[in-house]
Design an enzyme around this catalytic site. Structure first.
Site, PDB file in Angstrom:
ATOM      1  CG  HIS A  85      47.740  40.664  42.893  1.00  0.00           C
ATOM      2  ND1 HIS A  85      48.526  40.243  41.843  1.00  0.00           N
ATOM      3  CD2 HIS A  85      47.323  41.917  42.576  1.00  0.00           C
ATOM      4  CE1 HIS A  85      48.571  41.211  40.926  1.00  0.00           C
ATOM      5  NE2 HIS A  85      47.857  42.231  41.353  1.00  0.00           N
ATOM      6  CG  ASP A 164      44.826  39.493  32.570  1.00  0.00           C
ATOM      7  OD1 ASP A 164      44.256  40.588  32.717  1.00  0.00           O
ATOM      8  OD2 ASP A 164      45.940  39.234  33.068  1.00  0.00           O
ATOM      9  NE  ARG A 171      43.644  47.312  32.176  1.00  0.00           N
ATOM     10  CZ  ARG A 171      44.145  46.685  33.247  1.00  0.00           C
ATOM     11  NH1 ARG A 171      44.430  45.406  33.199  1.00  0.00           N
ATOM     12  NH2 ARG A 171      44.342  47.349  34.356  1.00  0.00           N
ATOM     13  CB  SER A 186      43.495  42.408  35.013  1.00  0.00           C
ATOM     14  OG  SER A 186      44.832  42.019  34.805  1.00  0.00           O
ATOM     15  CE  LYS A 190      47.517  38.340  36.237  1.00  0.00           C
ATOM     16  NZ  LYS A 190      46.866  39.531  35.702  1.00  0.00           N
TER      17      LYS A 190
END
Length: 425
Positions: A85, A164, A171, A186, A190
């Site tokens: 990520h 989320d 946000r 967040s 996931k």
């Protein structure tokens, strides 16, 4: 009658108190179900941004987000699994060459990706510039593609961390994106819910990143690594520079084209360097001994890319979209390019139509910026610095101003900033 009132939770965090496990569980669940309104969660998000959270609060908040939906079970996949990520940047197309490369090395990569917002690009937007490619697939196809090909890049299913999904969109429009507890929870909710066995985080640092300085990025990285480890996921973070755009292409279709260049054995050196660095970390975390540089040179990663694109309805041989209008930006002085500000280039690409201001906005697949020089290059007056690409010609003047302001020049090259800044495990 509810055990809590949203305003009491908001006041508690506003006044600097530590939220209890029960408060966190209730507010996340109630927001997911629509009991807590957007304006109330907006106030709580701002209080979290300003007051922060303890590590225990962040862990509980993350657990509550995971519990808001389903968790994928990848036990049927016979290969070890590893995911990556990135916290987002400008020209950051690394997921595209990295996923098939790691899969070609023997590790299954369950890559749940997102869309771009603001000046940072989204992996799904880039891939949707390929004719026919589908971002949404069923859980069954997700697992079978992982088993058969070893690589999936897709959107998270509706049932995965729905809390989320709501909070992420909120946000972005309430000035609370930068809250480290909310970024960490967040991302990790996931990634833990998707069921991967190992996770490598690429935490960006610099003007084009959410984390502008190394200390903030280190705090975020440490927070996420601990969340992963606490959930039984082998987790490591690389902190990488995002003061300069990554590669030469910024946009959607042109970033796909650059990614394919890397898979074909070419591409910009910084994109190749980071792809290989992250691949080595993913392979090590998954316990697989392979040399990604050799696999990339062999062409196996390109074969996996083509299989992955076809499996989701795409045509890997299709011509990529091209913008209707192109203008160049030329140097107005002689000298050496001392820096190219990633944020300025990202905003220029956004203005051209490559990104979106609101989550429901469409993107222009052909729009973006193609750099022609890198920091350290010597230029003369009139040399082309970059191309601006847009389907709507009226977008170009504002983008030109942002792009021009991104360049600085000097008599000599500045000391290069290393791409890899730190590693946290």
């Amino acid at each position: 009658m509810s055990a809590f009132a949203a305003v009491d939770v908001i006041r508690a965090k506003r006044d600097g108190h530590v939220l209890t496990d029960a408060q966190i569980d209730w507010v996340v669940d109630a927001y997911t179900k629509g009991i807590v309104a957007d304006e109330q969660m907006s106030a709580l998000a701002m209080a979290i941004l300003l007051r922060g959270m303890t590590s225990a609060e962040i862990a509980r908040w993350t657990a509550a987000m995971i519990a808001s939906g389903e968790r994928l079970d990848l036990s049927s996949v016979t290969r070890p699994t590893a995911d990556k990520h990135s916290t987002g940047g400008v020209g950051d197309k690394i997921t595209l060459p990295l996923t098939p490369l790691v899969a070609a090395c023997g590790v299954a990569v369950p890559q749940l990706s997102g869309r771009g917002l603001g000046h940072t690009g989204g992996t799904l937007d880039k891939l949707e510039s390929i004719a026919g490619w589908q971002a949404r697939i069923s859980n069954e196809q997700f697992k079978s593609q992982l088993q058969d090909i070893g690589a999936v890049i897709c959107a998270a299913g509706e049932g995965l961390a729905p809390a989320d999904r709501k909070l992420y969109a909120l946000r972005d429009v309430t000035g609370t994106v930068e809250a480290i507890p909310l970024i960490a929870s967040s991302i990790m909710s996931k990634k833990i819910a998707e069921g991967t066995g190992a996770l490598v985080l690429d935490v960006k640092v610099g003007t084009g990143a959410f984390m502008k300085d190394l200390a903030s990025a280190q705090e975020l990285a440490r927070t996420m690594v601990q969340l992963g480890k606490d959930s039984g996921v082998t987790t490591v973070a690389l902190l990488t520079d995002m003061s300069t755009p990554l590669g030469l292409a910024v946009g959607n279709a042109n970033e796909v084209a650059e990614s394919v260049e890397v898979l074909a054995g070419g591409g910009p050196s910084d994109v190749v360097e980071l792809t290989l660095a992250l691949a080595r970390e993913m392979l090590a975390a998954a316990g697989v001994d392979a040399d990604p540089e050799k696999v990339l040179a062999s062409g196996k990663a390109m074969d996996t890319w083509r299989d992955m694109i076809r499996a989701q309805g795409g045509d890997p041989d299709a011509t990529l979209p091209v913008a209707a209008h192109t203008e160049v930006l030329r140097a107005t002085e002689d000298g050496v390019v001392t820096s190219i500000d990633a944020y300025g280039i990202g905003i220029a690409a956004w203005r051209l139509g490559a990104g979106r201001a609101r989550k429901e906005d469409p993107v222009s697949f052909g729009a973006g910026v193609q750099l022609k020089v890198r920091p350290g290059d010597r230029v003369r007056t009139g040399d082309v610095l970059l191309e601006l690409r847009a389907d709507d010609e009226s977008r170009i003047p504002a983008a030109r101003a942002d792009a021009a302001g991104a360049f600085t020049f000097g008599a000599a090259a500045a000391a290069p900033v290393p791409l890899l800044l730190d590693r946290i495990a």
